[in-house]
Enzyme design. Structure first.
Site, PDB file in Angstrom:
ATOM      1  N   HIS A  16       0.854  -1.190   0.000  1.00 45.17           N
ATOM      2  CA  HIS A  16       0.000   0.000   0.000  1.00 45.17           C
ATOM      3  C   HIS A  16       0.897   1.249   0.000  1.00 45.17           C
ATOM      4  O   HIS A  16       1.501   1.584   1.027  1.00 45.17           O
ATOM      5  CB  HIS A  16      -0.889   0.032   1.247  1.00 45.17           C
ATOM      6  CG  HIS A  16      -1.909  -1.063   1.304  1.00 45.17           C
ATOM      7  ND1 HIS A  16      -3.002  -1.104   0.468  1.00 45.17           N
ATOM      8  CD2 HIS A  16      -1.992  -2.166   2.103  1.00 45.17           C
ATOM      9  CE1 HIS A  16      -3.734  -2.168   0.755  1.00 45.17           C
ATOM     10  NE2 HIS A  16      -3.135  -2.833   1.733  1.00 45.17           N
ATOM     11  N   GLY A  55      -6.847 -22.042  11.212  1.00 50.39           N
ATOM     12  CA  GLY A  55      -6.232 -21.661  12.477  1.00 50.39           C
ATOM     13  C   GLY A  55      -4.884 -21.007  12.292  1.00 50.39           C
ATOM     14  O   GLY A  55      -3.993 -21.147  13.134  1.00 50.39           O
ATOM     15  N   GLY A  56      -4.737 -20.268  11.202  1.00 49.21           N
ATOM     16  CA  GLY A  56      -3.466 -19.609  10.916  1.00 49.21           C
ATOM     17  C   GLY A  56      -3.188 -18.448  11.856  1.00 49.21           C
ATOM     18  O   GLY A  56      -4.020 -18.062  12.681  1.00 49.21           O
ATOM     19  N   ARG A  57      -2.013 -17.883  11.680  1.00 49.05           N
ATOM     20  CA  ARG A  57      -1.581 -16.780  12.546  1.00 49.05           C
ATOM     21  C   ARG A  57      -2.291 -15.493  12.104  1.00 49.05           C
ATOM     22  O   ARG A  57      -2.098 -15.015  10.987  1.00 49.05           O
ATOM     23  CB  ARG A  57      -0.056 -16.616  12.450  1.00 49.05           C
ATOM     24  CG  ARG A  57       0.510 -15.525  13.338  1.00 49.05           C
ATOM     25  CD  ARG A  57       2.023 -15.545  13.289  1.00 49.05           C
ATOM     26  NE  ARG A  57       2.596 -14.567  14.189  1.00 49.05           N
ATOM     27  CZ  ARG A  57       2.920 -13.318  13.830  1.00 49.05           C
ATOM     28  NH1 ARG A  57       2.726 -12.907  12.583  1.00 49.05           N
ATOM     29  NH2 ARG A  57       3.450 -12.481  14.710  1.00 49.05           N
ATOM     30  N   HIS A  65      -0.823  -6.652  -5.305  1.00 44.74           N
ATOM     31  CA  HIS A  65      -0.954  -7.906  -4.577  1.00 44.74           C
ATOM     32  C   HIS A  65      -0.359  -9.027  -5.420  1.00 44.74           C
ATOM     33  O   HIS A  65      -0.508  -9.042  -6.649  1.00 44.74           O
ATOM     34  CB  HIS A  65      -2.428  -8.208  -4.301  1.00 44.74           C
ATOM     35  CG  HIS A  65      -2.710  -9.647  -3.955  1.00 44.74           C
ATOM     36  ND1 HIS A  65      -3.291 -10.516  -4.857  1.00 44.74           N
ATOM     37  CD2 HIS A  65      -2.477 -10.368  -2.834  1.00 44.74           C
ATOM     38  CE1 HIS A  65      -3.412 -11.707  -4.297  1.00 44.74           C
ATOM     39  NE2 HIS A  65      -2.926 -11.635  -3.072  1.00 44.74           N
TER      40      HIS A  65
END
Length: 329
Positions: free
Chosen positions: A117, A278-280, A127
């Site tokens: 950004h 369940g990622g960070r 991206h």
């Protein structure tokens, strides 16, 4: 839909899956991804000329990774470049909804994802993501690649759009003349905010479930797309980094960033996969801009550059054919 590829013959699949991390295929992919992350961060730091990336190495029960974050630079307001390698006992819905036969399968996934950004509203947000999945099924281990890159401008610039898509074409050309149109159309379709009936940006490349031509071909395409991100983006940054802008330009940039947030939290498969697996959380949400604004039912002045962005510029179009037609006329 492209057919998923089988990496290994069916032997004791539990044993195979336990050894997957030591497979040569997965090792080659993770080595490339780590190197790609490092190269991109070095180039973005050099381009910014002010800030440096903070390295955040993390590990948790279901995987590990390395997140790089650059904040408050001379050119980039925030940039995040994330490498992750995660695994689990059941493929999450974001990855298995298109492949119900893989639902509940043990899996491993590794990839690099980045979002940049800039401060200047005349520099687009960019991206890029490249990733590799393995899943264990009763009939054998399957694998596929996915990813792509796309550009989100706040003020339309046809030269930028043509350069971006020309570089995307160059990334795909060694793999067949029909691949760029296919991946471009998939990108236009994917980065569409259905609740707004708006495109997020001018597109680029998007591919998923890719195993065509076997592992070597699919991996080579993935590397080509990853390696073409910097040549696609940095010349655009260089063109606009010193472009003067006023407070109204900045206000519009913050307003349009709201659309970016909406897409990432509502539709983006990578974000949904990270949350479901369940990622960070800090690494998953590093794609969100540090400053953003929503304004109730705001409408740009008719005929303004702000109105032109959505009405004319952010529309799926063949940028390269349009440019070739203008050159020949």
């Amino acid at each position: 839909m492209l057919r998923l590829g089988t990496v290994f013959a069916a032997e004791s699949e539990i044993a195979r899956f336990a050894k997957m991390e030591q497979s040569q295929e997965l090792k080659r992919v993770t080595e490339y991804l780590r190197d790609l992350q490092s190269r991109i961060c070095t180039s973005l730091e050099e381009t910014d000329g002010g800030a440096t990336f903070r390295q955040d190495v993390w590990e948790q029960d279901n995987g590990s990774g390395r997140t790089y974050i650059l904040s408050n630079g001379r050119v980039f307001e925030q940039g995040g470049v994330n490498f992750s390698h995660v695994y689990g006992s059941a493929l999450p819905a974001a990855a298995s909804s298109r492949h119900p036969e893989l639902g509940g399968s043990p899996f491993q996934a590794t990839g690099v994802s980045l979002v940049v950004h800039p401060h200047n509203p005349f520099i687009p947000t960019s991206h890029m993501n490249v990733r590799f999945f393995c899943a264990s099924t009763p009939s054998g281990l399957v694998w596929w690649f996915g990813g792509g890159f796309d550009l989100t401008p706040y003020y339309g610039d046809e030269v930028d759009a043509v350069h971006w898509h020309q570089t995307a074409l160059e990334a795909c050309s060694p793999f067949g003349s029909d691949l760029y149109p296919q991946l471009k159309a998939a990108c236009d379709d994917y980065f569409h905010l259905r609740h707004r009936n708006e495109q997020r940006g001018i597109g680029g490349l998007f591919f998923d479930d890719f195993s065509e031509g076997g592992f070597e071909n699919a991996f080579a395409l993935t590397r080509s797309i990853g390696d073409h991100y910097l040549p696609a983006y940095l010349p655009i940054v260089a063109r606009h980094r010193d472009t003067p802008f006023a407070p109204n330009h900045r206000e519009f940039q913050l307003y349009r960033r709201g659309r970016y947030v909406e897409f990432n939290l509502v539709y983006d498969r990578g974000t949904l996969f990270g949350l479901q697996s369940g990622g960070r959380i800090e690494s998953i949400l590093m794609s969100l801009p540090p400053n953003v604004a929503w304004r109730y039912d705001w409408r740009p002045e008719p005929g303004s550059p702000e109105a032109d962005l959505v009405e004319n510029f952010l529309q799926p179009k063949d940028w390269l054919a349009q440019a070739a037609k203008q050159e020949s006329s």
